[in-house]
Write an enzyme that holds these catalytic residues in place. Structure first.
Site, PDB file in Angstrom:
ATOM      1  CE  LYS A  53       4.794   1.702   3.894  1.00 54.78           C
ATOM      2  NZ  LYS A  53       5.859   1.759   5.026  1.00 54.78           N
ATOM      3  CD  GLN A  97       9.569   2.544   5.007  1.00 53.90           C
ATOM      4  OE1 GLN A  97       8.620   3.357   4.830  1.00 53.90           O
ATOM      5  NE2 GLN A  97      10.194   1.395   5.089  1.00 53.90           N
ATOM      6  CG  ASP A 120       4.021   1.625  10.788  1.00 50.03           C
ATOM      7  OD1 ASP A 120       3.253   0.759  10.341  1.00 50.03           O
ATOM      8  OD2 ASP A 120       5.249   1.742  10.691  1.00 50.03           O
TER       9      ASP A 120
END
Ligand code: NAP
Length: 282
Positions: A53, A97, A120
């Site tokens: 990313k 994450q 996200d």
């Protein structure tokens, strides 16, 4: 007839080319879009995803900031880090994450991310807005699936979409997004009875099961459109590619399907956030 290959790598390249232009324009206004990634612990796959990313940000001229916390981090400590990132005007998107180590309350951590930076789509606030069809950022893999169907002019309106999986980041939100686009949606899960018969009625199948080669070609209606969000060890999706290829009219490969578009959606939503909320120095 051979199916149309829904080439996610091509979709992602096109999305990123557009983003480069937007990033340049933002920089001229004094705003460099920045994604903060938070990694807790030393899981090697998570570390690889975070690195990918960061690299993807650099390739389109964005910044990324990597925060790596030790495995023994507590929920409170993680919440403090997220608060700092929420307050930092130079950060436009926050990605936590997951999975996080088991001592951490993952839901509490997700919820702490401010809605303006939830690129996200992990907060319940963002999920709710997405379900209602307005507001901020959907979860990136569902957004990628919708980007692919739009790129290839697949109109879900009136079609029967069968989504296999109901996770908060994938099956549920993509079901909502297809419903908002006037598909008739059936969402399946591990308690669903007679899954093959439901899949056999689908015009669009979304595989989000987390089981390699799970959906079989002989379950499919002839000409179904198959979107495989699955990503299992050995670059294997959640559909049995060979048998599904023989029945589908359009299909995403793994790798090179939903995966690369997911990353480009993360970048896009960070750029969207920077355009919407970024503050210039002037
Ligand atoms: P998950 O949280 O494990 O959810 C899997 C879902 O599948 C659950 O809803 C589960 O039902 C359902 N399921 C399990 N066994 C089933 C069965 N036999 N029949 C019907 N449904 C069944 O997984 P996820 O995070 O949504 O991920 C799904 C897949 O997408 C994985 O392969 C993952 O690697 C991939 N993924 C890819 C990306 C990307 O960027 N391409 C991003 C995220 C995930 P219950 O709810 O009843 O347990």
């Amino acid at each position: 007839m051979e199916p149309l290959i829904l080439n996610g790598s091509k979709v992602a390249t096109d999305v990123k080319e557009q983003l480069k232009i937007r990033v340049e324009a933002l920089k001229e206004q004094g705003v460099t879009p920045c994604l903060a990634t938070v990694l807790v612990g030393d899981d090697p796959s998570s570390a690889t995803y975070v690195k990918m990313k960061g690299n993807a940000c650099a390739k389109i001229g964005m910044e990324s900031r990597k925060i790596h916390l030790p495995s023994e981090t507590t929920t409170e400590e993680l919440l403090d880090v997220l608060d700092e990132l929420n307050d930092d005007a130079t950060v436009h998107g926050i990605l936590l994450q997951h999975p996080v180590p088991s001592q951490i309350d993952e839901r509490a951590a997700f919820e702490r991310i401010s809605i303006e930076k939830d690129v996200d789509g992990v907060t319940s606030h963002g999920f709710g807005q997405n379900a209602l069809g307005f507001g901020e950022f959907p979860s990136c893999t569902p957004a990628a699936i919708m980007e692919i169907i739009d790129y290839y002019n697949v109109d879900p309106q009136g079609k029967h979409a069968v989504v296999v999986g109901r996770s908060p980041i994938l099956g549920k939100p993509v079901s909502m997004m297809l419903l908002n686009r006037n598909a008739t949606v059936t969402t399946c899960h591990s308690y669903t009875e007679n899954l093959p018969a439901l899949v056999a009625d689908a015009d669009i199948v979304v595989a989000a099961v987390g089981k390699p080669n799970f959906i079989q070609g002989d379950w499919l209606k002839e000409g179904a459109i198959v979107l495989d969000a699955g990503y299992n060890p050995g670059n294997v999706g959640d559909i049995d590619y060979e048998s599904c290829y023989a029945k589908a009219s359009a299909i995403t490969p793994v790798p090179g399907g939903v995966g690369p578009v997911t990353i480009s959606m993360l970048l896009k939503q960070t750029v969207d956030a920077a355009e919407k909320y970024g503050k210039t120095n002037s």
